[in-house]
Design an enzyme around this catalytic site. Structure first.
Site, PDB file in Angstrom:
ATOM      1  CG  ASP A 176      -1.753   1.224   1.395  1.00  0.00           C
ATOM      2  OD1 ASP A 176      -1.864   2.002   0.446  1.00  0.00           O
ATOM      3  OD2 ASP A 176      -2.314   1.406   2.497  1.00  0.00           O
ATOM      4  CD  GLU A 206      -4.279   7.442   0.330  1.00  0.00           C
ATOM      5  OE1 GLU A 206      -5.443   6.986   0.407  1.00  0.00           O
ATOM      6  OE2 GLU A 206      -3.329   6.995   1.019  1.00  0.00           O
ATOM      7  CG  HIS A 318      -2.120   1.007   7.064  1.00  0.00           C
ATOM      8  ND1 HIS A 318      -2.489   2.238   7.562  1.00  0.00           N
ATOM      9  CD2 HIS A 318      -2.237   1.117   5.710  1.00  0.00           C
ATOM     10  CE1 HIS A 318      -2.820   3.037   6.572  1.00  0.00           C
ATOM     11  NE2 HIS A 318      -2.680   2.371   5.437  1.00  0.00           N
TER      12      HIS A 318
END
Length: 350
Positions: A176, A206, A318
């Site tokens: 990610d 982002e 994450h």
């Protein structure tokens, strides 16, 4: 379909915390230049690579966004023993910080480790509590004097983990959203006949509020928008069927909504039809928490855009062990290319 794992590895492993994307930005500029008609950066640091359309008398624009930044940290304090305190850049589950190596990017890169109070000396009450990010510090193995030769307050910190292949999957920190950066670059290589101008936009910040996408969309003012980002694959033990969101190996995901965006029904239907026509495996994505650059792409142009997103199913988001399936990555590239080449053949007025 095979994917270029060495290139994905290079893109995932390079540093680029929010607001400090220069290293990954420079790499991306070098990679996209041979495949774009124009490449530029804006004041915020977004990279915009334009591929001109060949059936575009009305000057229509398609913005495709993939964010460059990865979750990271910033140095906030150096104590008398040389230990660092930090603030998070992006969303973290504190328990994932335990026993991790990080890289502090100062005058030179220094490896550090996340430290916290040893369990051996915790009270029963402390053992029962969930950890907080403020419970952790970074140990560089140096005195304060040595640390201050290289590190200052405000230096960024990224996580240290290499990309490996595991079965049919890839595993690394920063899947990610570096997998989407990879997908957009690979799509530019394959894109032969786009009808409309394609603005391949590699956005910044982002993870701290889709800041780059907002600025880029306002500047580009796209007619159509496609965001590329990871999404949750909660296809693991203990997950109920309705909690999975997506599953690894079942194909690319077509976003219907997330917490920040309800995708345009026309873009969703166009993507579904295109995937079916091209025999590309896909699955629907409804994510009730979290958001992506889709929101900025959809709303921040002067008239808004007909927007949706192609999402890459990813386990363990994450964390430093994010995992994506090679087939899903390949399907995402195929769907993006097909959509960009066939976007003028859909009835957008219905």
């Amino acid at each position: 379909m095979e994917i270029n794992v060495p290139l994905l590895k290079q893109i995932c492993e390079i540093a680029g915390a929010p607001g400090f994307e220069k290293r990954v930005r420079d790499l991306v500029i070098d990679l996209v230049k041979p495949y774009a008609d124009e490449v530029s950066t804006d004041n915020l640091g977004n990279v915009i690579a334009i591929k001109r359309g060949n059936r575009n008398p009305d000057g229509k624009r398609v913005m495709v966004a993939a964010h460059l930044d990865e979750i990271g940290f910033i140095v906030t304090h150096i104590d008398e023993q040389g230990f660092l305190r930090f603030h998070t850049l992006g969303g973290f589950d504190p328990k994932t910080l335990t026993a991790q190596r990080v890289i502090v990017h100062g005058k030179k890169d220094l490896i550090g480790v996340m430290g916290s109070k040893p369990i051996h000396v915790m009270t029963q009450e402390e053992r029962a509590k969930l950890p907080k990010t403020t419970d952790f510090f970074i140990d560089l193995g140096m005195t304060k004097e040595e640390v201050e030769k290289y590190i200052t307050i405000g230096d960024p910190i990224t996580r240290d983990r290499e990309l490996i292949e595991m079965g049919d999957c890839v595993n690394c920190k920063s899947i990610d959203n570096r997998v989407a950066v990879f997908i957009l670059i690979e799509a530019l290589k394959k894109l032969q006949n786009p009808p409309y101008d394609v603005y391949a936009t590699f956005t910044v910040q982002e993870e701290v509020g889709i800041r780059g996408a907002n600025v880029a969309a306002h500047s580009i003012n796209p007619d159509f928008g496609i965001a590329l980002d990871t999404t949750i694959a909660f296809d693991v033990p203990g997950a109920a069927a309705h909690e999975k969101v997506t599953e690894l190996g079942k194909g690319t995901a077509i976003k219907i909504m997330d917490a920040m965006t309800i995708c345009d029904y026309r873009m969703v239907e166009f993507m579904k039809q295109t995937a079916t026509k091209e025999a590309i495996s896909w699955q629907p994505e409804i994510l009730t928490a979290g958001g992506t650059d889709t929101a900025g792409v959809q709303r921040m142009g002067k008239q808004g855009s007909i927007a949706g997103a192609i999402s890459i199913p990813t386990r363990h988001l994450h964390q430093v062990i994010e995992m994506a399936h090679k087939k899903d990555i390949a399907d995402s590239i195929s769907l993006l290319v097909a959509c960009l080449e066939q976007i003028d053949g859909y009835d957008w007025k219905h």
